[in-house]
Design a protein around this motif. Structure first.
Motif, PDB file in Angstrom:
ATOM      1  N   PRO B  44       6.532   6.163   1.999  1.00 27.60           N
ATOM      2  CA  PRO B  44       5.431   7.954   1.783  1.00 27.60           C
ATOM      3  C   PRO B  44       3.927   7.536   1.352  1.00 27.60           C
ATOM      4  CG  PRO B  44       7.534   8.099   1.308  1.00 27.60           C
ATOM      5  CD  PRO B  44       7.955   6.345   0.749  1.00 27.60           C
ATOM      6  N   TYR B  45       3.953   6.696   0.604  1.00 30.06           N
ATOM      7  CA  TYR B  45       2.299   6.787   0.314  1.00 30.06           C
ATOM      8  C   TYR B  45       1.231   6.035   1.396  1.00 30.06           C
ATOM      9  CZ  TYR B  45      -1.075   5.329  -3.230  1.00 30.06           C
ATOM     10  OH  TYR B  45      -2.203   5.889  -3.580  1.00 30.06           O
ATOM     11  N   ALA B  46       1.770   5.020   1.757  1.00 28.13           N
ATOM     12  CA  ALA B  46       0.988   4.542   2.758  1.00 28.13           C
ATOM     13  C   ALA B  46       0.280   5.358   4.050  1.00 28.13           C
ATOM     14  CB  ALA B  46       2.082   2.778   3.485  1.00 28.13           C
ATOM     15  N   GLU B  47       2.358   6.203   4.242  1.00 25.19           N
ATOM     16  CA  GLU B  47       2.049   7.276   5.541  1.00 25.19           C
ATOM     17  C   GLU B  47       1.027   8.047   5.290  1.00 25.19           C
ATOM     18  OE1 GLU B  47       5.700   8.889   5.811  1.00 25.19           O
ATOM     19  OE2 GLU B  47       6.624   6.728   7.175  1.00 25.19           O
ATOM     20  N   ARG B  48       0.562   9.281   4.115  1.00 26.88           N
ATOM     21  CA  ARG B  48      -0.020   9.840   3.665  1.00 26.88           C
ATOM     22  C   ARG B  48      -0.989   9.089   3.603  1.00 26.88           C
ATOM     23  NH1 ARG B  48       5.269  10.696   2.264  1.00 26.88           N
ATOM     24  NH2 ARG B  48       5.865  12.596   2.665  1.00 26.88           N
ATOM     25  N   MET B  49      -1.462   8.249   3.444  1.00 22.66           N
ATOM     26  CA  MET B  49      -2.720   7.711   3.301  1.00 22.66           C
ATOM     27  C   MET B  49      -3.085   7.321   4.124  1.00 22.66           C
ATOM     28  SD  MET B  49      -4.884   6.158   1.120  1.00 22.66           S
ATOM     29  CE  MET B  49      -4.444   5.018  -0.406  1.00 22.66           C
ATOM     30  N   SER B  50      -2.809   6.790   5.242  1.00 26.72           N
ATOM     31  CA  SER B  50      -2.582   6.655   6.561  1.00 26.72           C
ATOM     32  C   SER B  50      -3.499   8.021   7.369  1.00 26.72           C
ATOM     33  CB  SER B  50      -2.673   5.580   8.078  1.00 26.72           C
ATOM     34  OG  SER B  50      -1.280   6.189   7.825  1.00 26.72           O
ATOM     35  N   ARG B  51      -2.555   8.842   7.017  1.00 25.03           N
ATOM     36  CA  ARG B  51      -2.821  10.528   7.853  1.00 25.03           C
ATOM     37  C   ARG B  51      -4.877  10.913   7.129  1.00 25.03           C
ATOM     38  NH1 ARG B  51       1.356  14.286   6.257  1.00 25.03           N
ATOM     39  NH2 ARG B  51      -0.098  14.624   4.121  1.00 25.03           N
ATOM     40  N   MET B  52      -4.518  10.522   5.359  1.00 21.94           N
ATOM     41  CA  MET B  52      -5.883  10.650   5.022  1.00 21.94           C
ATOM     42  C   MET B  52      -7.112  10.158   6.202  1.00 21.94           C
ATOM     43  SD  MET B  52      -5.963  11.111   1.713  1.00 21.94           S
ATOM     44  CE  MET B  52      -5.083  12.122   1.046  1.00 21.94           C
ATOM     45  N   LEU B  53      -6.673   8.485   5.890  1.00 18.04           N
ATOM     46  CA  LEU B  53      -7.715   8.434   6.284  1.00 18.04           C
ATOM     47  C   LEU B  53      -8.353   7.799   7.529  1.00 18.04           C
ATOM     48  CD1 LEU B  53      -8.984   5.490   5.263  1.00 18.04           C
ATOM     49  CD2 LEU B  53      -8.035   4.341   6.129  1.00 18.04           C
ATOM     50  N   GLY B  54      -6.812   8.845   8.792  1.00 14.59           N
ATOM     51  CA  GLY B  54      -6.919   8.884  10.250  1.00 14.59           C
ATOM     52  C   GLY B  54      -7.956  10.441  10.845  1.00 14.59           C
TER      53      GLY B  54
END
Lengths: 132, 294
Positions: B44-54
């Motif tokens: 979950p952390y990695a997913e949300r991180m890449s969403r935010m970064l995107g």
């Protein structure tokens, strides 16, 4: 749940909290902000502090966070925390010990990088102590 | 023809080997389950991180002020290859297939006339790469996640990478690890870390949010914090995958070894019995012919 906001708290190791709540108060880098449903989309960095989760007319959870990011949209609030510990789990004596041992290692540390890292850990521990 | 005693010692030694391999298989299976749980918990952390970064990168795209971690240095002369392997062997082809992938990549880069530096995580990969590219290895790290893999381990690696990047020692950084598919298949994967490749394109992320984000403090500052963090997250995820793959590979390897030991014991027991019967028969013949001669 028309007036609730989906709150998620994630640390690198796991998902700590995920449910819908009335309001969350997040310690942003430029001041605390409360998130209700319909908040304007926002991305903010966090400072050391405590997230207050308001639900059912009171504060239901208090979680200490050290650094990280918060992403807010109209329906949800996602907090990516570097470290997250529920305030109830903070143990005063343990933290005091930790600060003492960190200070000791700071006294003998050499190199700016190591010293900086230790100082940062002391700051985190001291902030924890303030809420314990 | 080995004697009966030799057969007995052979069988005993294969049996004790089998005990060890089957115990290792059991341990690997338990560790695999834990490693998988951990890998899933970190998702979950990695997913949300890449969403935010995107969404951040989307709002910055085209801007000249994009930081070097995102946009690269504009050159691709010096490559840093990070090879993540395990510290321990006895896990089948796990380490060698990662090293093989990395070696092929390094050879290709060298033939294109690029400079290559290698950073090894894990003892096995370092030992194998040292044979061919001893001069290219700039550093290595061992005992990563010896007891249990934590985010701090990933951060230690990232700190080293960032230090080297800040010192201008390389332009492009990629990471080799084995992605976990199942206990039987692990896929050697190359992932580019610097410059960061955003998955799914930047336009999609803002559309998903439905609105443009406000930033607090400003975009550059958030990016400056988010990018190194994202790097650690990617490294952490790779390490977790690697860990699960290692245990999976070990489990399969040890399962095979246990089965082979079983086969060997069966064969040895058969020859042993045959030999035993032969010697009994021989003794009988000797007694009978002795009796007849009297």
């Amino acid at each position: 749940m028309a007036d609730k906001v989906e709150f998620e708290l994630v640390s690198p190791e796991r998902l700590l909290l995920s449910r819908s709540v009335d309001m969350v108060v997040v310690p942003g880098a430029e001041g605390d902000f409360g998130v209700l449903r319909g908040h304007a989309p926002l991305i903010s960095t966090l400072r050391l502090g405590v997230i207050d989760v308001h639900d059912a007319g009171g504060v239901s959870d208090r979680i200490f966070v050290a650094g990280g990011f918060a992403e807010v949209t109209a329906e949800r609030c996602t907090v990516l925390a570097e470290q997250a510990v529920p305030v109830a789990d903070l143990d005063r004596a343990g933290i005091e010990d930790e600060i003492r041992s960190l200070r000791d290692s700071l006294a003998v540390a050499d190199g700016d990088a190591e010293r900086g890292a230790l100082a940062a850990r002391i700051a985190v521990a001291e902030a924890k102590l303030a809420y314990a | 023809m080995p004697s009966l005693k030799q057969y007995r010692t052979r069988i005993a030694s294969v049996k004790s080997t089998q005990k060890i391999t089957s115990a290792m298989k059991m341990v690997a299976a338990a560790k695999l389950r834990r490693a998988q749980e951990k890998a899933e918990a970190a998702r979950p952390y990695a997913e949300r991180m890449s969403r935010m970064l995107g969404s951040l990168a989307g709002s910055l795209s085209g801007g000249a002020g994009a930081p070097a971690l995102l946009a690269g240095t504009g050159r691709s002369e010096v490559h840093l290859v990070v090879v993540a392997t395990s510290d321990r062997g006895l896990c089948g082809a796990f380490n060698s297939s990662i090293v093989r992938g990395a070696r092929a990549h390094v050879r290709q880069l060298l033939s294109e006339g690029k400079q290559v530096r290698i950073f090894c995580v894990g003892r096995k990969g370092r030992d194998q790469l040292r044979r061919d590219f001893a001069k290219l290895i700039v550093g290595s790290m061992e005992d990563v996640g010896r007891r249990s893999l934590s985010f701090a381990d990933a951060q230690r690696i990232t700190d080293r990478i960032l230090q080297m990047f800040a010192a201008g020692e390389f332009d492009v950084c990629s990471l080799f690890y084995a992605r976990f598919r199942s206990a039987i298949t692990q896929i050697v994967t190359r992932q580019q870390l610097i410059p960061f490749a955003i998955e799914g394109g930047a336009g999609e992320a803002t559309a998903a949010g439905g609105a443009v984000y406000e930033y607090e403090p400003d975009e550059e500052q958030i990016l400056a914090e988010l990018l190194p963090r994202n790097l650690s997250v990617q490294v952490f995820r790779a390490l977790l995958e690697n860990n699960a793959s290692e245990q999976g590979a070990r489990m399969t390897a040890m399962d095979n070894a246990t089965r082979n030991a079983g086969d060997m014991i069966k064969r040895l027991t058969l020859s042993y019995n045959r030999q035993r019967q032969a010697s009994i028969t021989k003794e009988l013949i000797e007694i009978i012919s002795g009796a007849e001669a009297v």
